[in-house]
Design an enzyme around this catalytic site. Structure first.
Site, mmCIF file in Angstrom:
data_model
loop_
_atom_site.group_PDB
_atom_site.id
_atom_site.type_symbol
_atom_site.label_atom_id
_atom_site.label_comp_id
_atom_site.label_asym_id
_atom_site.label_seq_id
_atom_site.Cartn_x
_atom_site.Cartn_y
_atom_site.Cartn_z
ATOM 1 N N ASP A 47 0.836 -1.200 0.000
ATOM 2 C CA ASP A 47 0.000 0.000 0.000
ATOM 3 C C ASP A 47 0.875 1.256 0.000
ATOM 4 O OD1 ASP A 47 -2.943 1.093 0.919
ATOM 5 O OD2 ASP A 47 -1.356 2.236 1.894
ATOM 6 N N TYR A 52 3.061 9.726 -0.756
ATOM 7 C CA TYR A 52 4.171 9.171 0.034
ATOM 8 C C TYR A 52 5.510 9.373 -0.683
ATOM 9 C CZ TYR A 52 0.419 6.536 2.465
ATOM 10 O OH TYR A 52 -0.717 6.155 3.140
ATOM 11 N N LYS A 77 -2.814 5.735 -4.042
ATOM 12 C CA LYS A 77 -3.921 6.652 -3.717
ATOM 13 C C LYS A 77 -3.760 7.972 -4.464
ATOM 14 C CE LYS A 77 -3.659 4.707 0.918
ATOM 15 N NZ LYS A 77 -2.200 4.570 1.128
ATOM 16 N N HIS A 110 -7.611 9.353 -1.683
ATOM 17 C CA HIS A 110 -6.900 9.429 -0.409
ATOM 18 C C HIS A 110 -7.696 10.183 0.666
ATOM 19 C CE1 HIS A 110 -2.469 9.488 1.186
ATOM 20 N NE2 HIS A 110 -3.325 9.317 2.170
HETATM 21 P P1 NDP Z 1 1.046 1.310 11.920
HETATM 22 O O1 NDP Z 1 -0.105 1.221 12.836
HETATM 23 O O2 NDP Z 1 1.248 0.246 10.902
HETATM 24 O O3 NDP Z 1 2.326 1.415 12.858
HETATM 25 C C1 NDP Z 1 3.599 1.531 12.353
HETATM 26 C C2 NDP Z 1 4.534 1.777 13.531
HETATM 27 O O4 NDP Z 1 4.530 0.634 14.392
HETATM 28 C C3 NDP Z 1 5.957 1.984 13.100
HETATM 29 O O5 NDP Z 1 6.527 2.909 14.007
HETATM 30 C C4 NDP Z 1 6.588 0.611 13.267
HETATM 31 O O6 NDP Z 1 7.971 0.775 13.531
HETATM 32 C C5 NDP Z 1 5.837 0.066 14.465
HETATM 33 N N1 NDP Z 1 5.674 -1.395 14.433
HETATM 34 C C6 NDP Z 1 5.282 -2.155 13.379
HETATM 35 N N2 NDP Z 1 5.225 -3.456 13.729
HETATM 36 C C7 NDP Z 1 5.593 -3.514 15.023
HETATM 37 C C8 NDP Z 1 5.743 -4.590 15.936
HETATM 38 N N3 NDP Z 1 5.499 -5.852 15.578
HETATM 39 N N4 NDP Z 1 6.139 -4.292 17.205
HETATM 40 C C9 NDP Z 1 6.365 -3.012 17.574
HETATM 41 N N5 NDP Z 1 6.233 -1.954 16.750
HETATM 42 C C10 NDP Z 1 5.865 -2.210 15.484
HETATM 43 O O7 NDP Z 1 1.026 2.784 11.252
HETATM 44 P P2 NDP Z 1 1.081 3.368 9.790
HETATM 45 O O8 NDP Z 1 0.763 4.794 9.902
HETATM 46 O O9 NDP Z 1 2.344 3.045 9.110
HETATM 47 O O10 NDP Z 1 -0.115 2.640 9.039
HETATM 48 C C11 NDP Z 1 0.083 1.492 8.215
HETATM 49 C C12 NDP Z 1 -0.141 1.852 6.764
HETATM 50 O O11 NDP Z 1 -1.441 2.415 6.577
HETATM 51 C C13 NDP Z 1 0.789 2.956 6.236
HETATM 52 O O12 NDP Z 1 2.092 2.515 5.995
HETATM 53 C C14 NDP Z 1 0.033 3.393 4.997
HETATM 54 O O13 NDP Z 1 0.254 2.479 3.944
HETATM 55 C C15 NDP Z 1 -1.411 3.330 5.493
HETATM 56 N N6 NDP Z 1 -1.877 4.653 5.979
HETATM 57 C C16 NDP Z 1 -2.900 5.241 5.261
HETATM 58 C C17 NDP Z 1 -3.394 6.463 5.636
HETATM 59 C C18 NDP Z 1 -4.486 7.081 4.846
HETATM 60 O O14 NDP Z 1 -4.735 8.288 4.994
HETATM 61 N N7 NDP Z 1 -5.177 6.339 4.002
HETATM 62 C C19 NDP Z 1 -2.852 7.209 6.794
HETATM 63 C C20 NDP Z 1 -1.791 6.498 7.488
HETATM 64 C C21 NDP Z 1 -1.364 5.260 7.088
HETATM 65 P P3 NDP Z 1 9.130 0.041 12.653
HETATM 66 O O15 NDP Z 1 8.938 0.403 11.213
HETATM 67 O O16 NDP Z 1 10.390 0.597 13.236
HETATM 68 O O17 NDP Z 1 8.966 -1.436 12.900
#
Ligand code: NDP
Length: 284
Positions: A47, A52, A77, A110
Site C-alpha cells: 500500500d 508518500y 492513492k 486518499h
Molecule cells: P502502523 O499502525 O502500521 O504502525 C507503524 C509503527 O509501528 C511503526 O513505528 C513501526 O515501527 C511500528 N511497528 C510495526 N510493527 C511492530 C511490531 N510488531 N512491534 C512493535 N512496533 C511495530 O502505522 P502506519 O501509519 O504506518 O499505518 C500502516 C499503513 O497504513 C501505512 O504505511 C500506509 O500504507 C497506510 N496509511 C494510510 C493512511 C491514509 O490516509 N489512508 C494514513 C496512514 C497510514 P518500525 O517500522 O520501526 O517497525
C-alpha cells in the site's frame, strides 16, 4: 517460513489479501530494502500513495522481484490536489508510470476533499477499461461515503480508515458491510502509539497465547473481518505481523478488546477537523 495471507473477496469478485504492508513514511532506500524482505515473508499487498513520494522506489523494488505480477496486489492513492475528472486520469497515469505497472490492483481516493465526484467518475471509467482491478476510498467518514454510494454506479470496494483498539470503527464497518465495501485498517498498530502497544489488557491476552501484543491487535482485526495494512521496516516485525492466521482469540478476549474503544482519532490525522484541511492546503 513465509506466512500465507488469505484473501477477502471484494464486491466485484477481486481477491484482495486480508493483510498488507504499508510504506507510508518509508524513504526510497527503506522501500528498496524492505520490499524484498516483505515478499519473502509472504506479503503480497503493498500500500502506497502518490503523496508518500515513494511510488518510483516501489516500482524499482517490484521490478526486481520474481514474484509473478498476478500474485501481487498493489494499491496507490490519489492526492486531493489532483481531484477532478481530467486531473484524476492524468494523476493515475503518473502513478502507474512511477510504479512501472500496466495496471493497478486498487486505486483509492486518499481524502474526501475537493472534486472527488469528478475523480470517482474517472475512476469508474478506468475500472471499466480494465486499467484498475478495484476502486475505493480512504478517510471517507460515514456521511461522505453514503453520499458517494448514493450518487454513483460503482460502490467503493474498500474504505481505508484509521482502525485500531482505541478507534475501532464498528458502526462504520456495519455501514460499509451493508453496501459490500470492505473496511481496511490504516494505522492498525496505532502508528506505534505506546499506550496501545503497551496496553495491559492486550499484553495479558498476548501472554495467554504466547504471541506478541501487535499480533493480538492484528489478529483481532482479522477476526472482525477487517482487512489491514501495517508498516514495519524491521524483518522480525514484518514476519511477526504477517503470522496472525494460525491462532484464534476467544469471544471473551474479543469482548475485552472491544471495551478499549475510545472512538476517536489517535494521532495528528482527523479528516473531520477543518484544521487538517487547512494544514494540507499549505503543502505542495
Ligand atoms: P502502523 O499502525 O502500521 O504502525 C507503524 C509503527 O509501528 C511503526 O513505528 C513501526 O515501527 C511500528 N511497528 C510495526 N510493527 C511492530 C511490531 N510488531 N512491534 C512493535 N512496533 C511495530 O502505522 P502506519 O501509519 O504506518 O499505518 C500502516 C499503513 O497504513 C501505512 O504505511 C500506509 O500504507 C497506510 N496509511 C494510510 C493512511 C491514509 O490516509 N489512508 C494514513 C496512514 C497510514 P518500525 O517500522 O520501526 O517497525
Amino acid at each position: 517460513m513465509a506466512a500465507t495471507v488469505p484473501a477477502i473477496t471484494l464486491n466485484n469478485g477481486v481477491q484482495m489479501p486480508k493483510l498488507g504492508l504499508g510504506v507510508f513514511q518509508m524513504s526510497d532506500q527503506e522501500v528498496l530494502d524492505t520490499i524484498p524482505v516483505a515478499l519473502d515473508a509472504g506479503y503480497r499487498l503493498i500500500d502506497t500513495a502518490s503523496r508518500y513520494y515513494n511510488e518510483k522506489a516501489l516500482g524499482q523494488a517490484l521490478a526486481r522481484t520474481d514474484v509473478a505480477r498476478e500474485e501481487l496486489f498493489v494499491t496507490t492513492k490519489l492526492w486531493f490536489k489532483d481531484h477532478g475528472y481530467k486531473q484524476t486520469k492524468e494523476a493515475f497515469q503518473v502513478s502507474l508510470d512511477n510504479l512501472g505497472l500496466d495496471y493497478l490492483d486498487l486505486y483509492l481516493i486518499h481524502q474526501p476533499f475537493g472534486d472527488y465526484y469528478g475523480s470517482w467518475r474517472a475512476m469508474e471509467e478506468l475500472l471499466d477499461e480494465g486499467r484498475i482491478r478495484a476502486i475505493g476510498v480512504s478517510n471517507f467518514f460515514d456521511d461522505r461515503y453514503a453520499d458517494l454510494v448514493a450518487h454513483h454506479r460503482v460502490v467503493p470496494a474498500v474504505n481505508q480508515r484509521e482502525t485500531h483498539p482505541f478507534n475501532q470503527q464498528t458502526a462504520t464497518q456495519e455501514l460499509l458491510a451493508k453496501h459490500g465495501t470492505v473496511l481496511q485498517a490504516w494505522g492498525p498498530l496505532g502508528q506505534g502509539n505506546p499506550e496501545i502497544l503497551g496496553h495491559p489488557v492486550l499484553a495479558e491476552i498476548a501472554e495467554a497465547h504466547g504471541r506478541s501484543l501487535p499480533q493480538v491487535i492484528l489478529r483481532w482485526l482479522v477476526q472482525r473481518g477487517v482487512a489491514l495494512v501495517a508498516k514495519s521496516t524491521r524483518i522480525e516485525r514484518l514476519r511477526q505481523n504477517a503470522a496472525v492466521f494460525d491462532f484464534e482469540l476467544t469471544d471473551e478476549e474479543m469482548a475485552r478488546i472491544a471495551a478499549l474503544d475510545q472512538r476517536k482519532a489517535g494521532g495528528e490525522f482527523d479528516h473531520r477537523d477543518p484544521r487538517m484541511l487547512e494544514l494540507l492546503l499549505t503543502l505542495d
